[in-house]
Design an enzyme around this catalytic site. Structure first.
Site, PDB file in Angstrom:
ATOM      1  N   GLY A   8       0.855  -1.193   0.000  1.00  0.00           N
ATOM      2  CA  GLY A   8       0.000   0.000   0.000  1.00  0.00           C
ATOM      3  C   GLY A   8       0.886   1.235   0.000  1.00  0.00           C
ATOM      4  N   ALA A   9       0.586   2.175  -0.903  1.00  0.00           N
ATOM      5  CA  ALA A   9       1.397   3.406  -0.981  1.00  0.00           C
ATOM      6  C   ALA A   9       0.493   4.618  -0.826  1.00  0.00           C
ATOM      7  CB  ALA A   9       2.158   3.447  -2.300  1.00  0.00           C
ATOM      8  N   GLY A  10      -0.337   4.584   0.216  1.00  0.00           N
ATOM      9  CA  GLY A  10      -1.211   5.711   0.505  1.00  0.00           C
ATOM     10  C   GLY A  10      -0.627   6.566   1.617  1.00  0.00           C
ATOM     11  N   SER A  34       2.228  -1.471  -4.553  1.00  0.00           N
ATOM     12  CA  SER A  34       0.875  -0.891  -4.607  1.00  0.00           C
ATOM     13  C   SER A  34       0.189  -1.259  -5.910  1.00  0.00           C
ATOM     14  CB  SER A  34       0.926   0.633  -4.496  1.00  0.00           C
ATOM     15  OG  SER A  34      -0.382   1.156  -4.620  1.00  0.00           O
ATOM     16  N   CYS A 159     -15.603   7.442   9.157  1.00  0.00           N
ATOM     17  CA  CYS A 159     -14.875   8.607   8.657  1.00  0.00           C
ATOM     18  C   CYS A 159     -15.905   9.598   8.118  1.00  0.00           C
ATOM     19  CB  CYS A 159     -13.937   8.111   7.551  1.00  0.00           C
ATOM     20  SG  CYS A 159     -12.947   9.370   6.789  1.00  0.00           S
ATOM     21  N   GLY A 311      -6.022  10.747   8.457  1.00  0.00           N
ATOM     22  CA  GLY A 311      -4.772  10.723   7.726  1.00  0.00           C
ATOM     23  C   GLY A 311      -3.578  10.948   8.641  1.00  0.00           C
ATOM     24  N   CYS A 345      -8.128  17.030  12.886  1.00  0.00           N
ATOM     25  CA  CYS A 345      -8.713  17.002  11.541  1.00  0.00           C
ATOM     26  C   CYS A 345      -9.165  18.416  11.155  1.00  0.00           C
ATOM     27  CB  CYS A 345      -9.905  16.032  11.534  1.00  0.00           C
ATOM     28  SG  CYS A 345     -10.651  15.907   9.919  1.00  0.00           S
ATOM     29  N   LYS A 385      -5.481  24.079   6.037  1.00  0.00           N
ATOM     30  CA  LYS A 385      -5.678  22.820   5.291  1.00  0.00           C
ATOM     31  C   LYS A 385      -4.973  22.902   3.932  1.00  0.00           C
ATOM     32  CE  LYS A 385      -8.558  19.098   4.296  1.00  0.00           C
ATOM     33  NZ  LYS A 385      -9.498  18.201   4.835  1.00  0.00           N
TER      34      LYS A 385
HETATM   35  C1  FAD Z   1     -12.593  11.680   0.612  1.00  0.00           C
HETATM   36  C2  FAD Z   1     -11.783  11.551   1.866  1.00  0.00           C
HETATM   37  C3  FAD Z   1     -11.342  12.699   2.504  1.00  0.00           C
HETATM   38  C4  FAD Z   1     -10.571  12.596   3.658  1.00  0.00           C
HETATM   39  N1  FAD Z   1     -10.164  13.737   4.282  1.00  0.00           N
HETATM   40  C5  FAD Z   1      -9.374  13.650   5.359  1.00  0.00           C
HETATM   41  C6  FAD Z   1      -8.899  14.834   5.995  1.00  0.00           C
HETATM   42  O1  FAD Z   1      -9.221  15.944   5.591  1.00  0.00           O
HETATM   43  N2  FAD Z   1      -8.081  14.700   7.059  1.00  0.00           N
HETATM   44  C7  FAD Z   1      -7.708  13.469   7.532  1.00  0.00           C
HETATM   45  O2  FAD Z   1      -6.942  13.394   8.499  1.00  0.00           O
HETATM   46  N3  FAD Z   1      -8.156  12.340   6.978  1.00  0.00           N
HETATM   47  C8  FAD Z   1      -8.977  12.399   5.891  1.00  0.00           C
HETATM   48  N4  FAD Z   1      -9.433  11.253   5.300  1.00  0.00           N
HETATM   49  C9  FAD Z   1      -8.958   9.965   5.817  1.00  0.00           C
HETATM   50  C10 FAD Z   1      -7.596   9.654   5.191  1.00  0.00           C
HETATM   51  O3  FAD Z   1      -7.646   9.819   3.797  1.00  0.00           O
HETATM   52  C11 FAD Z   1      -7.204   8.228   5.546  1.00  0.00           C
HETATM   53  O4  FAD Z   1      -7.025   8.192   6.951  1.00  0.00           O
HETATM   54  C12 FAD Z   1      -5.903   7.818   4.884  1.00  0.00           C
HETATM   55  O5  FAD Z   1      -6.012   7.861   3.484  1.00  0.00           O
HETATM   56  C13 FAD Z   1      -5.533   6.422   5.339  1.00  0.00           C
HETATM   57  O6  FAD Z   1      -4.327   6.061   4.766  1.00  0.00           O
HETATM   58  P1  FAD Z   1      -4.058   4.529   4.410  1.00  0.00           P
HETATM   59  O7  FAD Z   1      -2.666   4.488   3.869  1.00  0.00           O
HETATM   60  O8  FAD Z   1      -4.407   3.676   5.556  1.00  0.00           O
HETATM   61  O9  FAD Z   1      -5.085   4.190   3.237  1.00  0.00           O
HETATM   62  P2  FAD Z   1      -5.061   4.753   1.749  1.00  0.00           P
HETATM   63  O10 FAD Z   1      -4.584   6.162   1.715  1.00  0.00           O
HETATM   64  O11 FAD Z   1      -6.415   4.455   1.214  1.00  0.00           O
HETATM   65  O12 FAD Z   1      -3.985   3.854   0.992  1.00  0.00           O
HETATM   66  C14 FAD Z   1      -4.119   2.468   0.849  1.00  0.00           C
HETATM   67  C15 FAD Z   1      -3.336   2.052  -0.365  1.00  0.00           C
HETATM   68  O13 FAD Z   1      -3.215   0.618  -0.423  1.00  0.00           O
HETATM   69  C16 FAD Z   1      -3.363   0.195  -1.752  1.00  0.00           C
HETATM   70  N5  FAD Z   1      -3.836  -1.202  -1.760  1.00  0.00           N
HETATM   71  C17 FAD Z   1      -5.016  -1.654  -1.279  1.00  0.00           C
HETATM   72  N6  FAD Z   1      -5.094  -2.994  -1.473  1.00  0.00           N
HETATM   73  C18 FAD Z   1      -3.944  -3.388  -2.039  1.00  0.00           C
HETATM   74  C19 FAD Z   1      -3.441  -4.654  -2.489  1.00  0.00           C
HETATM   75  N7  FAD Z   1      -4.146  -5.779  -2.350  1.00  0.00           N
HETATM   76  N8  FAD Z   1      -2.220  -4.703  -3.070  1.00  0.00           N
HETATM   77  C20 FAD Z   1      -1.487  -3.567  -3.223  1.00  0.00           C
HETATM   78  N9  FAD Z   1      -1.924  -2.338  -2.826  1.00  0.00           N
HETATM   79  C21 FAD Z   1      -3.137  -2.250  -2.242  1.00  0.00           C
HETATM   80  C22 FAD Z   1      -4.407   1.161  -2.325  1.00  0.00           C
HETATM   81  O14 FAD Z   1      -4.311   1.242  -3.714  1.00  0.00           O
HETATM   82  C23 FAD Z   1      -4.018   2.469  -1.664  1.00  0.00           C
HETATM   83  O15 FAD Z   1      -3.107   3.181  -2.448  1.00  0.00           O
HETATM   84  C24 FAD Z   1     -10.241  11.321   4.169  1.00  0.00           C
HETATM   85  C25 FAD Z   1     -10.700  10.165   3.534  1.00  0.00           C
HETATM   86  C26 FAD Z   1     -11.472  10.269   2.401  1.00  0.00           C
HETATM   87  C27 FAD Z   1     -11.964   9.018   1.715  1.00  0.00           C
END
Ligand code: FAD
Length: 436
Positions: A8-10, A34, A159, A311, A345, A385
């Site tokens: 995962g590269a989020g 990812s 969320c 996030g 947030c 922000k």
């Molecule tokens: C629309 C929206 C707005 C938001 N706004 C805010 C905000 O203003 N402030 C805040 O603090 N938080 C916010 N959040 C929450 C925040 O975005 C999440 O907390 C954050 O993205 C979590 O990070 P993560 O790395 O856990 O997941 P993600 O950022 O979703 O990354 C997960 C990654 O894993 C990859 N992946 C998944 N499955 C697989 C697999 N099987 N093999 C390889 N790769 C895979 C995906 O492609 C993705 O790139 C928001 C969320 C949303 C949906």
């Protein structure tokens, strides 16, 4: 020489990889996997959906970042994981072995929970780049032929920030375009009250959020349980039906498929339980960060909701995961680190915004209290922000996870301490732990 793999590269995965690269000597490999070729700053997707920003603005090419910052980059979806063999499989074919694994796969979106919901049904989503683009096209069509707007969240959501941002930014945009009179707006939420956000008792949160909804003439339905969606209406469990011309409904999250398929790795929803130091309690070489982790919801609400994983919490978990793997590998002598889960947030609502602070997000189990929790409103929230988005994108370009000046800034400005030492930990004691 160890291979540390990050899936995962989020917002959690990319900083984990960067922090690992920072802490580990070059003889160790950091592999980043990812299924997406680009990093996306997910909070920016609401503005993409409302046609206020281009997707390019919030995306970065992962292969280039990996090359620049000495990460071994693998583009593909992980389909199988076998912790006993420390192996994972990409797209059912490529086998990768790891010494330590960090899972940061975010969430799968449970649109199947409500028939007719989601981009394959009749409501929009802003949870992925593809969804945001589809939501934008639908929004542009809607502006040509406006009608009722319904925004909200499915039961079980944790969320809520994006739903508030979407409804209030959409309202602001409709006013700017001179279309507001033609669009009755309803916000439907399983929260017991607006401003709950999956985190009860944030001081001033209910008052400030309710006032904003009233000022903007947005009808609010609390304790709402959406049961079905068809082409023109949303049905609630109490029998009410809400007509819409455009609707954005946040889905419930669950863990991704390959995580759910490993016996003992995740809970019933597919979220990964972790010790305070982010390590899996059973699989000693597996760590997890971000939305993929399990977080309890201490508050019993009439309609079930879950605790938010913001996030900034994801980033803090990422820093702890990388630090603790580096300690386990003997790259440094230090106590293991624990994310405090202090949550901050910034929610942007057009010309104003609200900063919600819950430190920590889970109250003390004995007293039910937090060190601090409050909400404040002002136009400065929008500026902060925007500045934070630029800062975060710059960090991701520069190969930085959570640098010391960010921790210092959060402490100085908001009194938030992101990480603390795990006093119960014995340095390096689990380095030879056996999985299974
Ligand atoms: C629309 C929206 C707005 C938001 N706004 C805010 C905000 O203003 N402030 C805040 O603090 N938080 C916010 N959040 C929450 C925040 O975005 C999440 O907390 C954050 O993205 C979590 O990070 P993560 O790395 O856990 O997941 P993600 O950022 O979703 O990354 C997960 C990654 O894993 C990859 N992946 C998944 N499955 C697989 C697999 N099987 N093999 C390889 N790769 C895979 C995906 O492609 C993705 O790139 C928001 C969320 C949303 C949906």
């Amino acid at each position: 020489m160890a291979n540390v793999v990050v899936i995962g590269a989020g917002l959690a995965g990319l900083p984990t990889a960067y922090e690992l690269r920072h802490w580990l000597p070059k003889r160790h490999t950091v592999t980043l996997i990812s299924n997406e070729s680009k990093f996306t700053f997910i909070p920016g997707l609401i503005q993409v959906a409302l046609n206020l920003k281009s997707l390019d603005h919030i995306q970065l090419d992962l292969s280039r970042l990996a090359q620049r910052h000495q990460l071994n980059w693998v583009h593909g979806r992980v389909t199988n994981l076998t912790p006993d063999r420390k192996q994972l499989v990409i797209e059912e074919s490529l086998v990768i072995e790891y010494d330590y694994l960090a899972i940061a796969t975010g969430a799968a979106l449970a649109f199947d929970q409500i028939s007719g919901s989601g981009p394959n049904g009749y409501t929009q989503s802003v949870c992925t780049p593809h969804h945001a683009l589809a939501a934008r096209q639908a929004w542009l069509d809607f502006l040509k032929n406006p009608g009722p707007l319904v925004v909200g969240a499915a039961p079980g959501v944790g969320c809520f920030g994006p739903a508030y941002e979407f409804v209030l930014m959409a309202e602001h945009e409709l006013r700017r375009l001179g279309l507001r009179q033609q669009v009755p707006i309803t916000y439907i939420t399983p929260e017991p009250y607006v401003g709950h956000l999956g985190v009860s008792n944030i001081q001033h949160s209910q008052k400030l959020t309710t006032a904003l909804m009233q000022e903007r003439e947005i009808k609010v339905i609390e304790n709402a349980e959406i049961t079905a969606v068809n082409q023109q209406t949303i049905t609630l469990a109490d029998g009410r039906t809400l007509p819409f011309a455009y609707s954005m409904i946040l889905p419930t999250f669950r863990g991704v498929d390959f995580v759910r398929a490993v016996p003992g790795l995740a809970d019933d929803q597919g979220f990964i339980p972790v010790l305070p130091n982010q390590r899996h309690p059973q699989f000693s070489t597996i760590y997890a960060a971000g939305v993929s982790t399990q977080l309890e919801q201490p508050d019993q609400t009439p309609i079930p909701i879950t605790s938010p994983k913001s996030g900034q919490m994801a980033e803090t978990m990422a820093a702890a995961v990388a630090h603790n793997i580096a300690v386990e590998l003997g790259a440094m002598r230090a106590p293991l680190q624990v994310p405090t889960l202090d949550a901050l947030c910034f929610a942007e609502f057009g010309q104003t915004g609200i900063a919600y602070i819950a430190a920590p997000v889970l109250p003390d189990p004995e007293t039910g209290k937090r060190k601090r929790s409050y909400a404040v409103r002002g136009p400065w929230v929008v500026w902060v922000k925007t500045a934070f988005e630029h800062y975060f994108m710059l960090k991701m370009r520069s190969g930085l996870g959570m640098p010391w000046f960010e921790k210092l800034g959060l402490r100085a400005l908001f009194g938030l301490k992101m990480l603390k030492a795990d006093t119960s930990s014995v340095v390096g004691s689990r380095a030879t732990g056996v999985d299974g």
